[in-house]
Design a protein around this motif. Structure first.
Motif, mmCIF file in Angstrom:
data_model
loop_
_atom_site.group_PDB
_atom_site.id
_atom_site.type_symbol
_atom_site.label_atom_id
_atom_site.label_comp_id
_atom_site.label_asym_id
_atom_site.label_seq_id
_atom_site.Cartn_x
_atom_site.Cartn_y
_atom_site.Cartn_z
ATOM 1 N N THR A 75 -15.234 -23.705 -28.899
ATOM 2 C CA THR A 75 -15.908 -24.500 -30.007
ATOM 3 C C THR A 75 -17.110 -24.044 -30.649
ATOM 4 O OG1 THR A 75 -14.779 -26.383 -29.176
ATOM 5 C CG2 THR A 75 -16.679 -26.821 -30.908
ATOM 6 N N MET A 76 -18.171 -23.755 -29.801
ATOM 7 C CA MET A 76 -19.375 -23.414 -30.127
ATOM 8 C C MET A 76 -19.484 -22.058 -30.608
ATOM 9 S SD MET A 76 -21.380 -25.838 -30.020
ATOM 10 C CE MET A 76 -22.928 -25.217 -30.223
ATOM 11 N N ALA A 77 -18.934 -20.935 -30.037
ATOM 12 C CA ALA A 77 -18.496 -19.581 -30.359
ATOM 13 C C ALA A 77 -18.077 -19.605 -31.816
ATOM 14 C CB ALA A 77 -17.568 -19.021 -29.495
ATOM 15 N N ASN A 78 -16.996 -20.253 -32.278
ATOM 16 C CA ASN A 78 -16.336 -20.272 -33.690
ATOM 17 C C ASN A 78 -17.307 -20.985 -34.344
ATOM 18 O OD1 ASN A 78 -13.987 -19.212 -32.662
ATOM 19 N ND2 ASN A 78 -12.903 -21.394 -32.413
ATOM 20 N N ASP A 79 -18.261 -21.830 -34.137
ATOM 21 C CA ASP A 79 -18.986 -22.768 -35.161
ATOM 22 C C ASP A 79 -20.401 -21.606 -35.365
ATOM 23 O OD1 ASP A 79 -20.120 -24.678 -36.483
ATOM 24 O OD2 ASP A 79 -21.154 -25.569 -34.931
ATOM 25 N N ARG A 80 -21.165 -21.319 -34.181
ATOM 26 C CA ARG A 80 -22.228 -20.861 -34.352
ATOM 27 C C ARG A 80 -22.266 -19.254 -34.532
ATOM 28 N NH1 ARG A 80 -26.984 -23.597 -32.126
ATOM 29 N NH2 ARG A 80 -26.275 -25.851 -32.270
ATOM 30 N N LEU A 81 -21.102 -18.700 -33.955
ATOM 31 C CA LEU A 81 -21.080 -17.003 -34.050
ATOM 32 C C LEU A 81 -20.397 -16.633 -35.419
ATOM 33 C CD1 LEU A 81 -20.837 -16.273 -30.492
ATOM 34 C CD2 LEU A 81 -23.088 -15.967 -32.033
ATOM 35 N N GLN A 82 -19.592 -17.552 -35.818
ATOM 36 C CA GLN A 82 -18.949 -17.199 -37.213
ATOM 37 C C GLN A 82 -18.224 -16.041 -37.276
ATOM 38 O OE1 GLN A 82 -22.269 -17.973 -39.747
ATOM 39 N NE2 GLN A 82 -21.992 -20.082 -39.715
ATOM 40 N N ARG A 83 -17.264 -15.595 -36.625
ATOM 41 C CA ARG A 83 -16.352 -14.530 -36.654
ATOM 42 C C ARG A 83 -17.234 -13.326 -35.752
ATOM 43 N NH1 ARG A 83 -15.624 -17.090 -41.324
ATOM 44 N NH2 ARG A 83 -17.006 -15.380 -42.453
ATOM 45 N N ARG A 84 -18.070 -13.404 -35.369
ATOM 46 C CA ARG A 84 -18.705 -12.216 -34.745
ATOM 47 C C ARG A 84 -18.390 -12.041 -33.349
ATOM 48 N NH1 ARG A 84 -22.334 -14.804 -38.115
ATOM 49 N NH2 ARG A 84 -23.578 -13.500 -39.492
ATOM 50 N N ALA A 85 -17.534 -12.946 -32.543
ATOM 51 C CA ALA A 85 -17.242 -12.876 -31.260
ATOM 52 C C ALA A 85 -15.725 -13.252 -31.006
ATOM 53 C CB ALA A 85 -18.010 -14.024 -30.334
ATOM 54 N N ARG A 86 -15.349 -12.902 -30.016
ATOM 55 C CA ARG A 86 -13.986 -13.073 -29.534
ATOM 56 C C ARG A 86 -13.869 -13.668 -28.248
ATOM 57 N NH1 ARG A 86 -9.607 -8.268 -29.151
ATOM 58 N NH2 ARG A 86 -10.136 -8.303 -31.246
ATOM 59 N N VAL A 87 -13.073 -14.916 -28.116
ATOM 60 C CA VAL A 87 -13.183 -15.638 -26.973
ATOM 61 C C VAL A 87 -12.099 -15.287 -25.903
ATOM 62 C CG1 VAL A 87 -12.733 -17.966 -25.764
ATOM 63 C CG2 VAL A 87 -13.604 -17.721 -28.113
ATOM 64 N N VAL A 88 -12.456 -15.060 -24.850
ATOM 65 C CA VAL A 88 -11.661 -14.229 -23.849
ATOM 66 C C VAL A 88 -11.644 -15.298 -22.559
ATOM 67 C CG1 VAL A 88 -10.956 -12.309 -22.408
ATOM 68 C CG2 VAL A 88 -12.284 -11.892 -24.624
ATOM 69 N N PRO A 89 -10.742 -15.996 -22.491
ATOM 70 C CA PRO A 89 -10.684 -17.092 -21.256
ATOM 71 C C PRO A 89 -10.205 -16.393 -19.936
ATOM 72 C CG PRO A 89 -8.557 -17.274 -22.490
ATOM 73 C CD PRO A 89 -9.631 -16.398 -23.197
ATOM 74 N N GLN A 90 -10.889 -16.807 -18.807
ATOM 75 C CA GLN A 90 -10.958 -16.055 -17.525
ATOM 76 C C GLN A 90 -10.312 -17.319 -16.769
ATOM 77 O OE1 GLN A 90 -14.447 -13.960 -17.103
ATOM 78 N NE2 GLN A 90 -13.334 -12.119 -17.197
ATOM 79 N N PHE A 91 -9.260 -17.211 -15.983
ATOM 80 C CA PHE A 91 -8.809 -18.389 -15.214
ATOM 81 C C PHE A 91 -8.945 -18.017 -13.692
ATOM 82 C CE2 PHE A 91 -6.536 -18.429 -19.208
ATOM 83 C CZ PHE A 91 -7.039 -19.948 -19.728
ATOM 84 N N PRO A 92 -8.701 -19.061 -12.869
ATOM 85 C CA PRO A 92 -8.690 -18.782 -11.143
ATOM 86 C C PRO A 92 -7.426 -17.648 -11.105
ATOM 87 C CG PRO A 92 -9.249 -20.897 -11.610
ATOM 88 C CD PRO A 92 -8.841 -20.251 -13.084
ATOM 89 N N PHE A 93 -7.546 -17.098 -10.067
ATOM 90 C CA PHE A 93 -6.344 -16.235 -9.482
ATOM 91 C C PHE A 93 -5.370 -17.370 -9.192
ATOM 92 C CE2 PHE A 93 -9.793 -13.102 -7.736
ATOM 93 C CZ PHE A 93 -9.643 -12.380 -8.862
ATOM 94 N N SER A 94 -4.129 -17.032 -9.515
ATOM 95 C CA SER A 94 -3.004 -17.780 -9.155
ATOM 96 C C SER A 94 -2.481 -17.083 -7.805
ATOM 97 C CB SER A 94 -1.660 -17.590 -10.039
ATOM 98 O OG SER A 94 -1.108 -16.248 -10.287
ATOM 99 N N LEU A 95 -1.727 -17.972 -7.008
ATOM 100 C CA LEU A 95 -1.214 -17.572 -5.839
ATOM 101 C C LEU A 95 -0.240 -16.129 -6.168
ATOM 102 C CD1 LEU A 95 -0.863 -17.910 -2.852
ATOM 103 C CD2 LEU A 95 0.981 -19.312 -3.075
ATOM 104 N N ARG A 96 0.584 -16.307 -7.079
ATOM 105 C CA ARG A 96 1.409 -15.227 -7.261
ATOM 106 C C ARG A 96 0.651 -14.003 -7.576
ATOM 107 N NH1 ARG A 96 6.787 -14.484 -8.480
ATOM 108 N NH2 ARG A 96 7.256 -12.607 -9.749
#
Length: 210
Positions: A75-96
């Protein structure tokens, strides 16, 4: 040149609130034309986004900001950085993923079901594959059930260190995840630090901080 800042640092947060030029001034005072800016735990102070944006626009520096609250960052990246950044979500490892990394997952022919539905393989010719369980799976599954897939925990040297990593993540930023009270939290910390050699009551604390 790399400049690293920590959102966990209350002094850094205080300076950022005083001036959004902090990072840009830091770059210029070091004589850098541009820098690579890295700010961790950025959810602790939203005004860091403004400082990063200013440094990006004025000096052409690159940046990475990270934190443990994906919804806030998105939310904040889209609001404050205004297309200057890309959101890259990182999740915990799955068992697979862990099993694949360890080379313990064999082809289970799960794609055959789709082939049957699309008539690409006659059902009369379909054979259910016999799964073979690798003997090394048991300790991995047991460890995964205890510590989960948190990278810091999974890559820890031993189980004790893994549980410490889990605890630190659980304790870090709980308040900020659910409400934006980090400014008040810092006031309380500064107040307690200034009164660490004096006696005080909860009443006086409430009167001072309201």
């Amino acid at each position: 040149e790399i400049l690293r800042y920590e959102g966990d640092d209350s002094k850094f947060r205080t300076l950022i609130r005083e001036s959004s030029r902090l990072i840009m001034d830091d770059i210029q005072s070091r004589g850098f034309d541009k820098a690579f800016i890295y700010v961790d735990e950025i959810q602790k102070e939203p005004l860091v986004f403004d400082a990063v944006k200013l440094a990006f626009d004025k000096t052409g520096s690159s940046f990475i900001v990270s934190g443990s609250n994906p919804a806030f960052l998105r939310t904040m990246a889209n609001d404050r950085l205004q297309r200057r950044a890309r959101v890259v979500p990182q999740f915990p490892f799955s068992l697979r993923e862990i099993m694949t990394h360890e080379g313990m997952i064999q082809n289970d022919r799960s794609d055959n079901f789709f082939e049957l539905l699309t008539n690409k393989q006659p059902i009369a010719d379909f054979k259910i594959s016999k799964h073979k369980v690798h003997e090394g799976m048991a300790p991995i599954i047991k460890r995964y059930l205890i510590i989960g897939g948190l990278p810091q925990a999974w890559l820890a040297a031993n189980e004790n260190a893994a549980m410490v990593a889990v605890r630190l993540v659980a304790e870090r930023g709980i308040t900020e995840t659910y409400q934006t009270t980090i400014g008040v939290d810092d006031e309380i910390r500064l107040f307690l630090a200034s009164r660490n050699s004096q006696e005080f009551t909860y009443k006086s604390l409430q009167q001072s901080l309201r």
